[in-house]
Design a protein around this motif. Structure first.
Motif, PDB file in Angstrom:
ATOM      1  N   SER A   1      45.528  47.938  37.758  1.00  0.00           N
ATOM      2  CA  SER A   1      45.539  47.900  39.204  1.00  0.00           C
ATOM      3  C   SER A   1      46.258  49.136  39.724  1.00  0.00           C
ATOM      4  N   ILE A   2      45.893  49.542  40.904  1.00  0.00           N
ATOM      5  CA  ILE A   2      46.531  50.685  41.551  1.00  0.00           C
ATOM      6  C   ILE A   2      47.047  50.215  42.893  1.00  0.00           C
ATOM      7  N   GLY A   3      48.296  50.500  43.167  1.00  0.00           N
ATOM      8  CA  GLY A   3      48.865  50.086  44.441  1.00  0.00           C
ATOM      9  C   GLY A   3      50.063  50.932  44.795  1.00  0.00           C
ATOM     10  N   LEU A   4      50.794  50.472  45.777  1.00  0.00           N
ATOM     11  CA  LEU A   4      52.007  51.149  46.207  1.00  0.00           C
ATOM     12  C   LEU A   4      53.190  50.551  45.475  1.00  0.00           C
ATOM     13  N   SER A   5      54.359  51.112  45.708  1.00  0.00           N
ATOM     14  CA  SER A   5      55.542  50.598  45.019  1.00  0.00           C
ATOM     15  C   SER A   5      55.899  49.184  45.479  1.00  0.00           C
ATOM     16  N   ASP A   6      55.517  48.810  46.712  1.00  0.00           N
ATOM     17  CA  ASP A   6      55.705  47.445  47.217  1.00  0.00           C
ATOM     18  C   ASP A   6      54.416  46.649  47.049  1.00  0.00           C
ATOM     19  N   ASP A   7      54.537  45.319  47.016  1.00  0.00           N
ATOM     20  CA  ASP A   7      53.363  44.457  46.900  1.00  0.00           C
ATOM     21  C   ASP A   7      52.534  44.484  48.177  1.00  0.00           C
ATOM     22  N   ILE A   8      51.221  44.416  48.015  1.00  0.00           N
ATOM     23  CA  ILE A   8      50.286  44.372  49.137  1.00  0.00           C
ATOM     24  C   ILE A   8      50.350  42.985  49.781  1.00  0.00           C
ATOM     25  N   GLN A   9      50.434  42.944  51.115  1.00  0.00           N
ATOM     26  CA  GLN A   9      50.508  41.685  51.850  1.00  0.00           C
ATOM     27  C   GLN A   9      49.207  41.360  52.582  1.00  0.00           C
ATOM     28  N   ASP A  10      48.489  42.396  53.023  1.00  0.00           N
ATOM     29  CA  ASP A  10      47.306  42.177  53.853  1.00  0.00           C
ATOM     30  C   ASP A  10      46.266  43.249  53.551  1.00  0.00           C
ATOM     31  N   ILE A  11      45.002  42.855  53.468  1.00  0.00           N
ATOM     32  CA  ILE A  11      43.900  43.797  53.271  1.00  0.00           C
ATOM     33  C   ILE A  11      42.850  43.522  54.342  1.00  0.00           C
ATOM     34  N   ARG A  12      42.335  44.596  54.955  1.00  0.00           N
ATOM     35  CA  ARG A  12      41.278  44.429  55.950  1.00  0.00           C
ATOM     36  C   ARG A  12      40.237  45.527  55.794  1.00  0.00           C
ATOM     37  N   THR A  54      51.821  53.054  42.144  1.00  0.00           N
ATOM     38  CA  THR A  54      52.057  52.398  40.862  1.00  0.00           C
ATOM     39  C   THR A  54      50.710  52.013  40.275  1.00  0.00           C
ATOM     40  N   ILE A  55      50.479  52.440  39.047  1.00  0.00           N
ATOM     41  CA  ILE A  55      49.273  52.064  38.312  1.00  0.00           C
ATOM     42  C   ILE A  55      49.732  51.165  37.182  1.00  0.00           C
ATOM     43  N   ARG A  56      49.171  49.950  37.128  1.00  0.00           N
ATOM     44  CA  ARG A  56      49.566  48.985  36.095  1.00  0.00           C
ATOM     45  C   ARG A  56      48.344  48.540  35.310  1.00  0.00           C
ATOM     46  N   ALA A  57      48.571  48.218  34.047  1.00  0.00           N
ATOM     47  CA  ALA A  57      47.498  47.684  33.204  1.00  0.00           C
ATOM     48  C   ALA A  57      47.992  46.421  32.518  1.00  0.00           C
ATOM     49  N   LYS A  58      47.103  45.437  32.375  1.00  0.00           N
ATOM     50  CA  LYS A  58      47.470  44.213  31.651  1.00  0.00           C
ATOM     51  C   LYS A  58      47.665  44.508  30.172  1.00  0.00           C
ATOM     52  N   ASP A  59      46.856  45.426  29.669  1.00  0.00           N
ATOM     53  CA  ASP A  59      46.933  45.811  28.268  1.00  0.00           C
ATOM     54  C   ASP A  59      47.507  47.214  28.160  1.00  0.00           C
ATOM     55  N   LEU A  60      47.861  47.593  26.968  1.00  0.00           N
ATOM     56  CA  LEU A  60      48.382  48.936  26.745  1.00  0.00           C
ATOM     57  C   LEU A  60      47.312  49.975  27.053  1.00  0.00           C
ATOM     58  N   PHE A  61      47.746  51.109  27.558  1.00  0.00           N
ATOM     59  CA  PHE A  61      46.820  52.215  27.740  1.00  0.00           C
ATOM     60  C   PHE A  61      47.432  53.463  27.148  1.00  0.00           C
ATOM     61  N   GLU A  62      46.593  54.447  26.968  1.00  0.00           N
ATOM     62  CA  GLU A  62      47.031  55.710  26.412  1.00  0.00           C
ATOM     63  C   GLU A  62      46.728  56.811  27.419  1.00  0.00           C
TER      64      GLU A  62
END
Length: 128
Positions: A1-12, A54-62
């Motif tokens: 997932s790609i997002g900001l340093s804070d959690d997303i609250q609303d999408i439109r 912030t880019i996060r992955a559920k699994d390991l990435f290289e």
């Protein structure tokens, strides 16, 4: 997932075209991220005035083939080109990347690392 340093609250949905939509997501602190999602295109342009990603992955990435302002992320058998402002600060672990100081991020699913240059040519040309 790609997002900001804070959690997303609303999408439109901000804009709808024949082949694309533009979304805006907002955090509790008021930071926002916009994304242009286009039908059938294997890449996305993201923008944020906050500039902290912030880019996060559920699994390991290289992270491979790192260059100033970009890297290839290999997750399972998929390669993703990720680009950012060359002057940004980047920190990484095996499951996340933090980027500070880049108002734009470009992410492309690429079939082969040798095709990186093709996507580098369009990274600064967002669909409007």
């Amino acid at each position: 997932s790609i997002g900001l340093s804070d959690d997303i609250q609303d999408i439109r949905i901000d804009q709808v075209g024949d082949w694309h939509i533009k979304t805006i997501a907002t955090t509790a602190s008021g930071a926002s991220i916009s994304a242009v999602i286009t039908h059938g295109v294997p890449y996305i342009h993201l923008e944020s005035k906050d500039g902290k990603w912030t880019i996060r992955a559920k699994d390991l990435f290289e992270m491979t083939d790192q260059q100033p302002g970009s890297t290839i992320l290999k997750v399972h058998d998929n390669n993703y080109l990720v680009t950012w402002n060359e002057s940004a600060t980047v920190e990484s672990s095996t499951t996340s990347i933090s980027i500070s100081g880049s108002n734009k991020i470009f992410v492309a699913l690429i079939d082969d690392v040798k095709n990186r240059s093709t996507f580098n040519q369009i990274k600064d040309s967002p669909i409007q």
